[in-house]
Design an enzyme around this catalytic site. Structure first.
Site, PDB file in Angstrom:
ATOM      1  N   LYS A  44       0.852  -1.189   0.000  1.00  0.00           N
ATOM      2  CA  LYS A  44       0.000   0.000   0.000  1.00  0.00           C
ATOM      3  C   LYS A  44       0.890   1.241   0.000  1.00  0.00           C
ATOM      4  CE  LYS A  44      -3.889  -2.116   2.453  1.00  0.00           C
ATOM      5  NZ  LYS A  44      -5.102  -1.929   1.664  1.00  0.00           N
ATOM      6  N   HIS A  66      -0.512  -8.561   8.398  1.00  0.00           N
ATOM      7  CA  HIS A  66      -0.611  -7.153   8.022  1.00  0.00           C
ATOM      8  C   HIS A  66      -0.228  -6.201   9.155  1.00  0.00           C
ATOM      9  CE1 HIS A  66      -2.508  -8.905   4.648  1.00  0.00           C
ATOM     10  NE2 HIS A  66      -3.740  -8.932   5.099  1.00  0.00           N
TER      11      HIS A  66
HETATM   12  C1  BG6 Z   1      -7.131  -9.752   3.827  1.00  0.00           C
HETATM   13  C2  BG6 Z   1      -8.001 -10.451   4.838  1.00  0.00           C
HETATM   14  O1  BG6 Z   1      -5.809 -10.224   3.887  1.00  0.00           O
HETATM   15  O2  BG6 Z   1      -7.153  -8.367   4.078  1.00  0.00           O
HETATM   16  C3  BG6 Z   1      -9.410  -9.927   4.779  1.00  0.00           C
HETATM   17  O3  BG6 Z   1      -8.007 -11.852   4.582  1.00  0.00           O
HETATM   18  C4  BG6 Z   1      -9.422  -8.419   4.929  1.00  0.00           C
HETATM   19  O4  BG6 Z   1     -10.224 -10.522   5.786  1.00  0.00           O
HETATM   20  C5  BG6 Z   1      -8.435  -7.781   3.958  1.00  0.00           C
HETATM   21  O5  BG6 Z   1     -10.728  -7.963   4.665  1.00  0.00           O
HETATM   22  C6  BG6 Z   1      -8.304  -6.303   4.231  1.00  0.00           C
HETATM   23  O6  BG6 Z   1      -7.548  -5.732   3.205  1.00  0.00           O
HETATM   24  P1  BG6 Z   1      -7.740  -4.212   2.824  1.00  0.00           P
HETATM   25  O7  BG6 Z   1      -6.704  -3.973   1.787  1.00  0.00           O
HETATM   26  O8  BG6 Z   1      -9.151  -4.077   2.307  1.00  0.00           O
HETATM   27  O9  BG6 Z   1      -7.532  -3.427   4.061  1.00  0.00           O
END
Ligand code: BG6
Length: 495
Positions: A197, A255
């Site tokens: 990101k 994440h």
């Molecule tokens: C994914 C998860 O890795 O990331 C999901 O498995 C989640 O559950 C998503 O919704 C969130 O990603 P972003 O980019 O929408 O924040």
């Protein structure tokens, strides 16, 4: 080094993706249609891919090349984010799309892939594992069995592995061993799309490209840090996967710990893949591992009302759809400073941000006046999404007589400052893998360190019976998460 003109435009560095093929395992899945093919189309649209790139999709569903092209056409039209769809450009791109149907456990599939790559004359190949995670090891071994997967003088062979990388520390290590029997570590790209990101990358620019923030980036000035990834959506048809994973495996192990590492790591000596990854890894290894007795005090599980009625979900499931934790980093910069991390589904809104709360001024000079404030900590908010940007909150004098203070904020908004479209995380990360830049990919030692951090929480929760559900959809999660902060006289930033 003296910079001759600090106002000059920075040079733009363009990277060149060489002639190559991309083989996508799981080509009929959600990720391929929502993220991968739209990102590859967009890269092609911007001429960041060679005109003759070949993309070979494979899955069990029987399709021919044209049927696959037509499915992908519809997906790209539907899922392309904030950019136009151009039929003419699509036609050029679609000529490079191919499809091979087959069962992942059938050796014949891998021979067909090899034949196709030979027929296309491609020696540089990126394999993308977007299948069910339980197949990752097998796919790699079967590629190895037909002689694919080793970089040679004729061309490179790389593999991108989607998350989750393992289910816990033990399985992550086992998977790694299986992958290393075929691919060298340098050719293994473990993807964590948060690192791709723009705004997560901007944390590095903010911290290490400026001279004024880093001196304040430590325990002397910072009181605590909150990292929030809130989603208003529920599990959206992924109930079966999600009840296996739960919030800690789905968002925190990967994440959010990566975001925390980006916020808290030491400056690398150079902006080179291993220099940056060494610092991230070191930080992850410095996170204090909770003892079993500490888990109930430092981690909170939640499940929203109604989760158990979602399709594919066991009506008695103990899977958390919300998780919050307090982590400490045992190093000189951060000793004693809490990092609060939380993530949940069905919270009031979608927001991912890092809030850094500074200490208050040491002495209240201004006496309180009606409606005014005298002390309020400075707050630095790094917004990852939506409305990407950075704001700094500080106190200011309210107009009028007397010395009444009010919090105001200084805002930087990514969109309006640059006025151009940002690439999606998958565009960035795919281009990186194709050019051999692993800076934003996680290395095995980082994955293992993150599993070690969350292991005590996962183990405790696996053996605990929670009174679920414990939060209403549309609220900020269970009360216990507020209590966890209240014990340290802190409150979540819920706005
Ligand atoms: C994914 C998860 O890795 O990331 C999901 O498995 C989640 O559950 C998503 O919704 C969130 O990603 P972003 O980019 O929408 O924040």
């Amino acid at each position: 080094m003296a910079d001759s003109n600090p106002f000059a435009d920075p040079l733009r560095f363009e990277r060149q993706v060489p002639e190559c093929a991309i083989v996508i395992f799981g080509a009929n899945g959600d990720l391929t249609k929502r993220k991968l093919i739209p990102a590859l189309y967009r890269l092609a649209y911007e001429r960041r891919l060679p005109a003759t790139v070949s993309i070979l999709g494979t899955s069990r569903t029987p399709l021919n090349d044209d049927e696959f092209r037509s499915k992908m056409h519809d997906s790209v039209k539907q899922f392309l984010e904030d950019s136009p769809f151009d039929e003419e450009r699509w036609d050029g791109f679609a000529k490079g799309l191919y499809y091979v149907a087959g069962d992942l456990s059938d050796p014949a599939l891998y021979s067909s892939i090899k034949d196709k790559l030979t027929a296309l004359g491609r020696t540089n190949v990126l394999y993308y594992l977007s299948t069910q995670p339980s197949y990752y090891g097998e796919v790699v071994e079967r590629l190895g069995a037909v002689g694919l997967g080793r970089s040679t003088a004729e061309g490179w062979q790389r593999v991108v592995v989607e998350k989750p990388f393992g289910h816990d520390l033990k399985s992550a290590r086992e998977l790694n061993e299986r992958i290393h029997r075929v691919f060298d570590e340098a050719d293994v790209y473990r993807i964590d799309h948060y690192l791709g990101k723009e705004t997560v990358q901007n944390i590095l620019a903010f911290r290490f490209g400026n001279g004024i923030f880093e001196p304040l980036w430590n325990r002397r000035y910072i009181n605590h840090v909150q990292i929030t990834a809130a989603e208003s959506i529920g599990v959206e048809g992924r109930g079966a996967y999600y009840q296996e994973a739960g919030a800690v495996r789905d968002m925190i192990q990967n994440h959010l710990l990566q975001v925390m590492a980006t916020i808290a790591m030491e400056p690398p000596a150079e902006y080179e893949p291993d220099a940056v990854r060494d610092e991230r890894a070191k930080l992850l290894r410095s996170i204090r591992i909770l003892s079993p007795e500490e888990v109930p005090l430092y981690a909170v599980a939640g499940q929203y009302g109604g989760f158990r009625h979602e399709p594919g979900v066991d009506p008695a499931t103990q899977a958390p759809t919300y998780a919050a934790a307090t982590f400490y980093i045992d190093n000189w910069r951060w000793a004693g400073i809490p990092f609060y991390i939380r993530s949940g589904k069905r919270l009031p809104k979608r927001t991912t941000e890092i809030a850094i709360q500074y200490n208050t001024a040491p002495h209240a000079l201004f006496t309180p006046d009606a409606g005014g404030v005298t002390m309020r900590p400075n707050l630095l908010i790094l917004r990852i999404q939506p409305e990407e940007g950075i704001s700094l909150r500080f106190l200011s004098k309210q107009p009028g007589s007397g010395m009444r203070l009010r919090p105001v904020s200084m805002d930087f908004n990514y969109g309006s400052s640059f006025g151009e479209r940002s690439p999606t995380a998958y565009e960035t990360l795919l281009e990186d893998a194709l050019t051999g830049d692993a800076t934003l990919y996680t290395r095995q030692d980082m994955v293992e360190a993150s599993w070690r951090v969350v292991s005590p929480i996962l183990e405790d929760w696996a053996n605990r019976k929670f009174e679920f559900p414990n939060y209403e959809p549309g609220t900020w999660g269970p009360a216990a998460a507020d209590e966890m902060l209240a014990r340290q006289a802190h409150v979540w930033r819920n706005s």
